[in-house]
Each structure stands twice: as structure tokens, then as C-alpha cells.
Design a protein around this motif. Structure first.
Motif, PDB file in Angstrom:
ATOM      1  N   GLU A  25      -4.782  -3.573   2.981  1.00 49.71           N
ATOM      2  CA  GLU A  25      -6.073  -3.000   1.942  1.00 49.71           C
ATOM      3  C   GLU A  25      -4.721  -3.173   0.464  1.00 49.71           C
ATOM      4  OE1 GLU A  25      -9.772  -2.202   0.504  1.00 49.71           O
ATOM      5  OE2 GLU A  25      -9.054  -3.374   1.733  1.00 49.71           O
ATOM      6  N   LEU A  26      -5.515  -3.258  -0.571  1.00 53.32           N
ATOM      7  CA  LEU A  26      -4.607  -2.868  -2.091  1.00 53.32           C
ATOM      8  C   LEU A  26      -4.458  -2.036  -2.365  1.00 53.32           C
ATOM      9  CD1 LEU A  26      -5.960  -6.078  -3.902  1.00 53.32           C
ATOM     10  CD2 LEU A  26      -3.404  -6.215  -2.784  1.00 53.32           C
ATOM     11  N   PRO A  27      -3.194  -1.462  -2.912  1.00 48.35           N
ATOM     12  CA  PRO A  27      -3.710   0.410  -2.953  1.00 48.35           C
ATOM     13  C   PRO A  27      -4.272  -0.082  -4.585  1.00 48.35           C
ATOM     14  CG  PRO A  27      -0.756  -0.984  -3.481  1.00 48.35           C
ATOM     15  CD  PRO A  27      -2.902  -2.010  -3.173  1.00 48.35           C
ATOM     16  N   VAL A  28      -4.985   1.608  -4.419  1.00 49.16           N
ATOM     17  CA  VAL A  28      -5.639   1.803  -5.382  1.00 49.16           C
ATOM     18  C   VAL A  28      -4.962   2.984  -7.023  1.00 49.16           C
ATOM     19  CG1 VAL A  28      -7.803   3.080  -5.747  1.00 49.16           C
ATOM     20  CG2 VAL A  28      -7.470   1.589  -3.880  1.00 49.16           C
ATOM     21  N   TYR A  29      -5.394   2.182  -8.004  1.00 54.40           N
ATOM     22  CA  TYR A  29      -5.120   2.954  -8.889  1.00 54.40           C
ATOM     23  C   TYR A  29      -6.055   4.064  -9.079  1.00 54.40           C
ATOM     24  CZ  TYR A  29      -4.522   3.760 -13.984  1.00 54.40           C
ATOM     25  OH  TYR A  29      -4.371   4.530 -15.635  1.00 54.40           O
ATOM     26  N   PRO A  30      -4.495   5.385  -9.093  1.00 52.08           N
ATOM     27  CA  PRO A  30      -5.287   6.861  -8.906  1.00 52.08           C
ATOM     28  C   PRO A  30      -6.195   7.210  -9.756  1.00 52.08           C
ATOM     29  CG  PRO A  30      -2.872   6.780  -9.754  1.00 52.08           C
ATOM     30  CD  PRO A  30      -3.444   5.592  -9.719  1.00 52.08           C
ATOM     31  N   PRO A  31      -7.507   8.035  -8.942  1.00 48.16           N
ATOM     32  CA  PRO A  31      -8.143   7.969  -9.992  1.00 48.16           C
ATOM     33  C   PRO A  31      -7.919   9.468 -11.448  1.00 48.16           C
ATOM     34  CG  PRO A  31      -8.754   8.435  -8.299  1.00 48.16           C
ATOM     35  CD  PRO A  31      -7.161   7.970  -8.473  1.00 48.16           C
ATOM     36  N   TRP A  53       7.078   3.695  -6.128  1.00 50.48           N
ATOM     37  CA  TRP A  53       7.120   4.097  -5.045  1.00 50.48           C
ATOM     38  C   TRP A  53       5.565   3.358  -4.530  1.00 50.48           C
ATOM     39  CZ3 TRP A  53      11.311   5.126  -4.011  1.00 50.48           C
ATOM     40  CH2 TRP A  53      11.862   5.741  -4.639  1.00 50.48           C
ATOM     41  N   ILE A  54       4.205   3.378  -5.006  1.00 49.82           N
ATOM     42  CA  ILE A  54       2.747   3.115  -3.990  1.00 49.82           C
ATOM     43  C   ILE A  54       2.790   1.108  -4.451  1.00 49.82           C
ATOM     44  CG2 ILE A  54       0.843   2.896  -4.059  1.00 49.82           C
ATOM     45  CD1 ILE A  54       2.349   5.000  -2.911  1.00 49.82           C
ATOM     46  N   LEU A  55       3.169   0.516  -6.168  1.00 55.63           N
ATOM     47  CA  LEU A  55       3.368  -0.742  -6.034  1.00 55.63           C
ATOM     48  C   LEU A  55       4.785  -1.613  -5.529  1.00 55.63           C
ATOM     49  CD1 LEU A  55       1.092  -0.961  -9.113  1.00 55.63           C
ATOM     50  CD2 LEU A  55       0.368  -1.083  -6.751  1.00 55.63           C
ATOM     51  N   HIS A  56       5.661  -0.296  -5.258  1.00 47.27           N
ATOM     52  CA  HIS A  56       7.236  -1.118  -5.401  1.00 47.27           C
ATOM     53  C   HIS A  56       7.637  -1.646  -6.794  1.00 47.27           C
ATOM     54  CE1 HIS A  56       6.652  -0.605  -0.690  1.00 47.27           C
ATOM     55  NE2 HIS A  56       5.935  -1.002  -0.561  1.00 47.27           N
ATOM     56  N   ASP A  57       7.348  -1.762  -7.549  1.00 49.64           N
ATOM     57  CA  ASP A  57       7.609  -1.510  -8.809  1.00 49.64           C
ATOM     58  C   ASP A  57       7.128  -2.446  -9.165  1.00 49.64           C
ATOM     59  OD1 ASP A  57       9.710   0.466  -9.789  1.00 49.64           O
ATOM     60  OD2 ASP A  57      11.213  -0.176  -8.561  1.00 49.64           O
ATOM     61  N   GLY A  58       6.081  -2.842  -8.786  1.00 50.91           N
ATOM     62  CA  GLY A  58       4.989  -4.085  -9.442  1.00 50.91           C
ATOM     63  C   GLY A  58       5.157  -5.004  -8.276  1.00 50.91           C
ATOM     64  N   ALA A 116       0.332  -5.870  -5.882  1.00 51.57           N
ATOM     65  CA  ALA A 116      -1.656  -6.293  -6.387  1.00 51.57           C
ATOM     66  C   ALA A 116      -1.856  -4.605  -6.239  1.00 51.57           C
ATOM     67  CB  ALA A 116      -2.562  -6.792  -6.332  1.00 51.57           C
ATOM     68  N   PHE A 117      -2.946  -4.345  -7.200  1.00 50.21           N
ATOM     69  CA  PHE A 117      -4.063  -2.844  -7.035  1.00 50.21           C
ATOM     70  C   PHE A 117      -5.025  -3.389  -7.209  1.00 50.21           C
ATOM     71  CE2 PHE A 117      -2.372  -2.765 -10.926  1.00 50.21           C
ATOM     72  CZ  PHE A 117      -3.224  -1.870 -11.837  1.00 50.21           C
ATOM     73  N   LYS A 118      -6.035  -1.705  -6.917  1.00 47.95           N
ATOM     74  CA  LYS A 118      -7.413  -1.825  -7.478  1.00 47.95           C
ATOM     75  C   LYS A 118      -7.784  -1.166  -8.051  1.00 47.95           C
ATOM     76  CE  LYS A 118      -9.851  -3.458  -2.825  1.00 47.95           C
ATOM     77  NZ  LYS A 118     -10.449  -3.917  -2.086  1.00 47.95           N
ATOM     78  N   GLY A 119      -7.702  -1.796  -9.782  1.00 47.65           N
ATOM     79  CA  GLY A 119      -8.252  -0.168 -10.395  1.00 47.65           C
ATOM     80  C   GLY A 119      -9.677  -0.159 -11.840  1.00 47.65           C
ATOM     81  N   PRO A 120      -9.919   0.318 -12.702  1.00 44.35           N
ATOM     82  CA  PRO A 120     -10.375   0.182 -13.350  1.00 44.35           C
ATOM     83  C   PRO A 120     -10.119  -0.944 -14.499  1.00 44.35           C
ATOM     84  CG  PRO A 120      -9.682   2.730 -14.020  1.00 44.35           C
ATOM     85  CD  PRO A 120      -8.568   1.479 -12.408  1.00 44.35           C
ATOM     86  N   ASN A 150     -14.879  -1.315 -11.631  1.00 43.04           N
ATOM     87  CA  ASN A 150     -14.108  -0.652 -11.077  1.00 43.04           C
ATOM     88  C   ASN A 150     -14.092  -1.489 -10.013  1.00 43.04           C
ATOM     89  OD1 ASN A 150     -13.713   1.856 -12.438  1.00 43.04           O
ATOM     90  ND2 ASN A 150     -15.403   2.785 -11.867  1.00 43.04           N
ATOM     91  N   GLY A 151     -12.138  -0.798  -9.382  1.00 40.42           N
ATOM     92  CA  GLY A 151     -12.110  -1.720  -8.085  1.00 40.42           C
ATOM     93  C   GLY A 151     -11.700  -2.904  -8.509  1.00 40.42           C
ATOM     94  N   LEU A 152     -11.084  -3.669  -9.811  1.00 37.10           N
ATOM     95  CA  LEU A 152     -10.761  -5.062  -9.615  1.00 37.10           C
ATOM     96  C   LEU A 152      -9.198  -5.503  -9.576  1.00 37.10           C
ATOM     97  CD1 LEU A 152     -11.763  -5.663 -13.480  1.00 37.10           C
ATOM     98  CD2 LEU A 152     -13.612  -6.517 -11.309  1.00 37.10           C
ATOM     99  N   GLU A 153      -9.169  -6.641  -8.343  1.00 37.83           N
ATOM    100  CA  GLU A 153      -7.470  -6.733  -8.618  1.00 37.83           C
ATOM    101  C   GLU A 153      -7.018  -6.582  -9.456  1.00 37.83           C
ATOM    102  OE1 GLU A 153      -8.057  -9.391  -4.810  1.00 37.83           O
ATOM    103  OE2 GLU A 153      -9.444  -7.920  -4.091  1.00 37.83           O
TER     104      GLU A 153
END
Length: 153
Positions: free
Chosen positions: A3-9, A69-74, A77-81, A90-93
Motif C-alpha cells: 500500500e502507498l504511504p499517505v500524505y499526513p492529514p 523517512w516515509i517516502l525515502h527521499d522521494g 509515490a503516495f496518496k494525498g489531496p 483525496n487519496g490521489l496517487e
């Protein structure tokens, strides 16, 4: 696939006001006649943006730590607004495609980052069959909110 990391709410979404450049899904091959032969390469293409985030100092600390640390310096990819033509989604890849830049101004951090939404966001093919419903959707929403019957208690 994980699962992709999520942008911090706890962090604000990107600021309004950016240019979007959609990747062209068509391959054009020039012909000797001066015309082009065209071929559709993909049904879903990414959208490239340069976005701006406005962070307080603690928010910027969280963003930098999350990126490192979470995206490993980019790398990930992640899910975010993100605001698209369909509104706030919300939750766009998406992914940050290059290292962001930042500057401090008046107790805020202004972060600029090149972002790629992995799938271009558009209305559905079915929705294009009803153009008036798209064009007049704002009028419909206002009318329904104003005149919708109140519940009986």
C-alpha cells in the motif's frame, strides 16, 4: 504490491494556483507528405504540476521527516489531496518527481515541489453524454439546497 504511504492529514494540502501539464497520450510520426500518423499510446496518462505548500515551522519539520523517512527521499509515490477540475480529490496517487525547494518567510515555510498525479483526473465517459448536467451542476446544487423540503419533525 504494498500500500502507498499517505500524505499526513495534519499537513495542509497544496496551495491553489498552479499550472498543470498533461502528458500527451498520442504518438505522432511525421510522414513525408507533411501529415502525421497518430497512434494512441495510453488511455491513462499522468499530469505534471509544480505546487506550493505553505507550512508553519512544525508542519515543515513533519513534511521534511515524512519526505525523508516515509517516502525515502522521494523514491516512493503516495496518496494525498490535490485540487483538480473535479474539485478537491483525496487519496490521489502521486509522487514528488524531484527534490523540493523551500524558503522561510515571516514564520512560514514556502515549499515548492514538482508533483506528478499518476492518473489524469477527468469526468467519466458516461458523464460526457450529459453535458448540461455538467455545465449547470452549480445551479442545480444551489437550487436544491435552497428549495429542498425541510424534514418534518
Amino acid at each position: 504490491m504494498a500500500e502507498l504511504p499517505v500524505y499526513p492529514p495534519q499537513l495542509p494540502p497544496p496551495d491553489d494556483g498552479f499550472d498543470a501539464q498533461h502528458v500527451d497520450p498520442i504518438l505522432r510520426t511525421p510522414l513525408g507528405s507533411g501529415r502525421n500518423r497518430k497512434e494512441r499510446l495510453a488511455g491513462t496518462v499522468p499530469t505534471n504540476l509544480t505546487v506550493t505548500y505553505l507550512f508553519t515551522i512544525p508542519e515543515f519539520q513533519l513534511f521534511e521527516g515524512w519526505y525523508r523517512w516515509i517516502l525515502h527521499d522521494g523514491l516512493l509515490a503516495f496518496k494525498g489531496p490535490m485540487k483538480t477540475s473535479l474539485g478537491i480529490q483525496n487519496g490521489l496517487e502521486m509522487e514528488i518527481t524531484e527534490m523540493y525547494s523551500s524558503r522561510s518567510k515571516g514564520g512560514q515555510w514556502i515549499v515548492t515541489a514538482p508533483v506528478q498525479i499518476l492518473k489524469r483526473q477527468t469526468i467519466s465517459e458516461l458523464d460526457t453524454q450529459y453535458p448540461d448536467e455538467i455545465i449547470y451542476s452549480g445551479v442545480f446544487d444551489r437550487t436544491m439546497n435552497r428549495h429542498w423540503p425541510k424534514p418534518i419533525r
